[in-house]
Write an enzyme that holds these catalytic residues in place. Structure first.
Site, short mmCIF file in Angstrom:
data_model
loop_
_atom_site.label_atom_id
_atom_site.label_comp_id
_atom_site.label_asym_id
_atom_site.label_seq_id
_atom_site.Cartn_x
_atom_site.Cartn_y
_atom_site.Cartn_z
CG ASP A 7 -4.13 -16.50 72.44
OD1 ASP A 7 -2.92 -16.85 72.49
OD2 ASP A 7 -4.50 -15.32 72.63
CE1 TYR A 23 10.98 -17.18 67.59
CE2 TYR A 23 13.37 -17.37 67.32
CZ TYR A 23 12.10 -17.92 67.22
OH TYR A 23 11.95 -19.21 66.77
CB SER A 47 14.99 -21.04 68.45
OG SER A 47 15.79 -20.49 67.43
CE LYS A 92 10.75 -20.04 69.94
NZ LYS A 92 9.65 -21.03 70.08
N1 LIG Z 1 11.05 -21.45 61.11
C1 LIG Z 1 12.24 -21.38 61.72
O1 LIG Z 1 13.26 -21.03 61.11
C2 LIG Z 1 12.36 -21.78 63.17
C3 LIG Z 1 13.65 -21.91 63.72
C4 LIG Z 1 13.79 -22.29 65.05
C5 LIG Z 1 12.66 -22.55 65.81
N2 LIG Z 1 11.43 -22.40 65.27
C6 LIG Z 1 10.26 -22.66 66.11
O2 LIG Z 1 9.51 -23.72 65.55
C7 LIG Z 1 8.13 -23.57 65.94
C8 LIG Z 1 7.24 -23.68 64.71
O3 LIG Z 1 7.50 -22.57 63.86
P1 LIG Z 1 7.16 -22.55 62.30
O4 LIG Z 1 8.40 -22.19 61.62
O5 LIG Z 1 6.42 -23.78 61.93
O6 LIG Z 1 6.21 -21.26 62.27
P2 LIG Z 1 4.87 -20.94 61.48
O7 LIG Z 1 4.74 -19.46 61.53
O8 LIG Z 1 4.83 -21.65 60.17
O9 LIG Z 1 3.75 -21.61 62.42
C9 LIG Z 1 3.46 -21.11 63.70
C10 LIG Z 1 1.99 -21.36 64.00
O10 LIG Z 1 1.71 -20.84 65.32
C11 LIG Z 1 0.44 -20.21 65.28
N3 LIG Z 1 0.33 -19.25 66.38
C12 LIG Z 1 0.92 -18.02 66.48
N4 LIG Z 1 0.54 -17.44 67.63
C13 LIG Z 1 -0.29 -18.30 68.27
C14 LIG Z 1 -0.98 -18.29 69.51
N5 LIG Z 1 -0.94 -17.22 70.32
N6 LIG Z 1 -1.72 -19.36 69.86
C15 LIG Z 1 -1.80 -20.43 69.04
N7 LIG Z 1 -1.18 -20.51 67.85
C16 LIG Z 1 -0.43 -19.45 67.47
C17 LIG Z 1 0.37 -19.56 63.90
O11 LIG Z 1 -0.97 -19.28 63.54
C18 LIG Z 1 1.03 -20.63 63.04
O12 LIG Z 1 0.08 -21.53 62.50
C19 LIG Z 1 8.05 -22.23 66.68
O13 LIG Z 1 8.12 -22.46 68.06
C20 LIG Z 1 9.30 -21.51 66.21
O14 LIG Z 1 9.72 -20.52 67.11
C21 LIG Z 1 11.24 -22.03 63.97
#
Ligand SMILES: NC(=O)c1ccc[n+]([C@@H]2O[C@H](COP(=O)([O-])OP(=O)(O)OC[C@H]3O[C@@H](n4cnc5c(N)ncnc54)[C@H](O)[C@@H]3O)[C@@H](O)[C@H]2O)c1
Length: 250
Positions: free
Chosen positions: A60, A151, A138, A155
């Site tokens: 975590d 959110y 982001s 970020k």
């Molecule tokens: N998907 C989008 O559109 C998007 C856009 C901009 C930025 N991001 C960023 O990209 C990164 C990856 O996002 P994603 O889209 O792959 O999301 P996702 O939800 O597919 O994966 C996120 C992972 O983080 C894990 N997680 C959540 N809380 C946690 C914690 N407290 N400790 C450890 N693990 C934890 C979840 O179990 C999951 O496996 C993130 O930082 C997200 O904010 C995503």
């Protein structure tokens, strides 16, 4: 030789989406990868796909104790540590009027405190030998997303933290680079969970290849570059990966 041959890379949130894609690509390019997530079955499955170059750990990111455990396990397994990809995060919708203090604090505990802890542990571990920190921010940190108040702010915290860490390491003469990555929407469970009717086929195979939504591989390619020595002069930067969206918004 792979582009990150011999480097030990710790990727948080590696069970899903971007983190999983980072793990697969970095391992293909020669890295040893430490995959962490609260979803332990998820990271174990990714680690099995990779084989001996991967270690899966429950983690975590908001827990300081967990960071101690994960860093110790990394050094025990691979004998070194070179790159942190602070990637795990949560997403929730809500404008300033809808967001409760509880929701705000939950978001920041993971998306802001978790990244602070990651940077703190990584700098302590890397300050003698050098290394790289990649923080997933982001476009939400740079533009105004009315429906993602907490959110976006979390970020924003990651973005400012990145600059502060980069400046500190430069001033101290540590060879640690720290950059933030700013994607627009990426087709991962984080987004598809919000958009029930989304059809990935429509999004990814339109006639205009530039019109599609960003895929996890697009982000992993940038993370690979930042993790490698090819990016050795890029430090304290905010790298947008948004197909020009910020240019339109500006
Ligand atoms: N998907 C989008 O559109 C998007 C856009 C901009 C930025 N991001 C960023 O990209 C990164 C990856 O996002 P994603 O889209 O792959 O999301 P996702 O939800 O597919 O994966 C996120 C992972 O983080 C894990 N997680 C959540 N809380 C946690 C914690 N407290 N400790 C450890 N693990 C934890 C979840 O179990 C999951 O496996 C993130 O930082 C997200 O904010 C995503």
């Amino acid at each position: 030789m792979g582009r990150v041959e011999g480097k030990v890379v710790l990727i948080t949130g590696a069970a899903s989406g971007v983190g999983k894609e980072n793990a697969l690509l970095l391992a293909r390019e020669g890295a040893k990868v430490v995959l962490t997530d609260v979803n332990v079955e998820g990271v174990q499955a990714v680690a099995r796909e990779i084989g001996g170059a991967a270690l899966a750990l429950r983690h975590d990111i908001a827990s300081e104790d967990d960071w101690h455990t994960v860093m110790a396990a990394t050094l025990k397994q691979f004998g070194r540590f070179d790159v942190l990809v602070n990637n795990a995060a949560i997403l929730a919708m809500g404008t300033i009027e809808e967001t409760t203090l509880d929701a705000w604090q939950k978001m920041h505990r993971i998306n802001a405190d978790g990244y602070f802890l990651g940077c703190k542990f990584a700098v302590a571990a890397l300050k003698e030998q050098g290394g790289t920190i990649i923080n997933m921010s982001s476009l939400a940190a740079l533009s105004g997303l009315a429906h993602f108040c907490a959110y976006s702010a979390s970020k924003g915290s990651v973005t400012a933290l990145t600059r502060s860490v980069a400046a500190h390491c430069k001033q101290r003469g540590y060879k640690i680079r720290c950059n933030s990555v700013h994607p627009d929407g990426i087709l991962t469970p984080m987004i598809t969970s919000l958009m029930a009717n989304i059809d990935p086929a429509n999004i990814t195979t339109q006639g205009d290849p530039m019109a599609r939504m960003c895929l996890p591989q697009d982000i992993a390619n940038l993370v690979l570059f930042l993790a490698s020595d090819e990016s050795r002069y890029i430090n304290g930067s905010e790298l947008c990966i948004d197909n020009g969206q910020m240019a339109i918004d500006a």
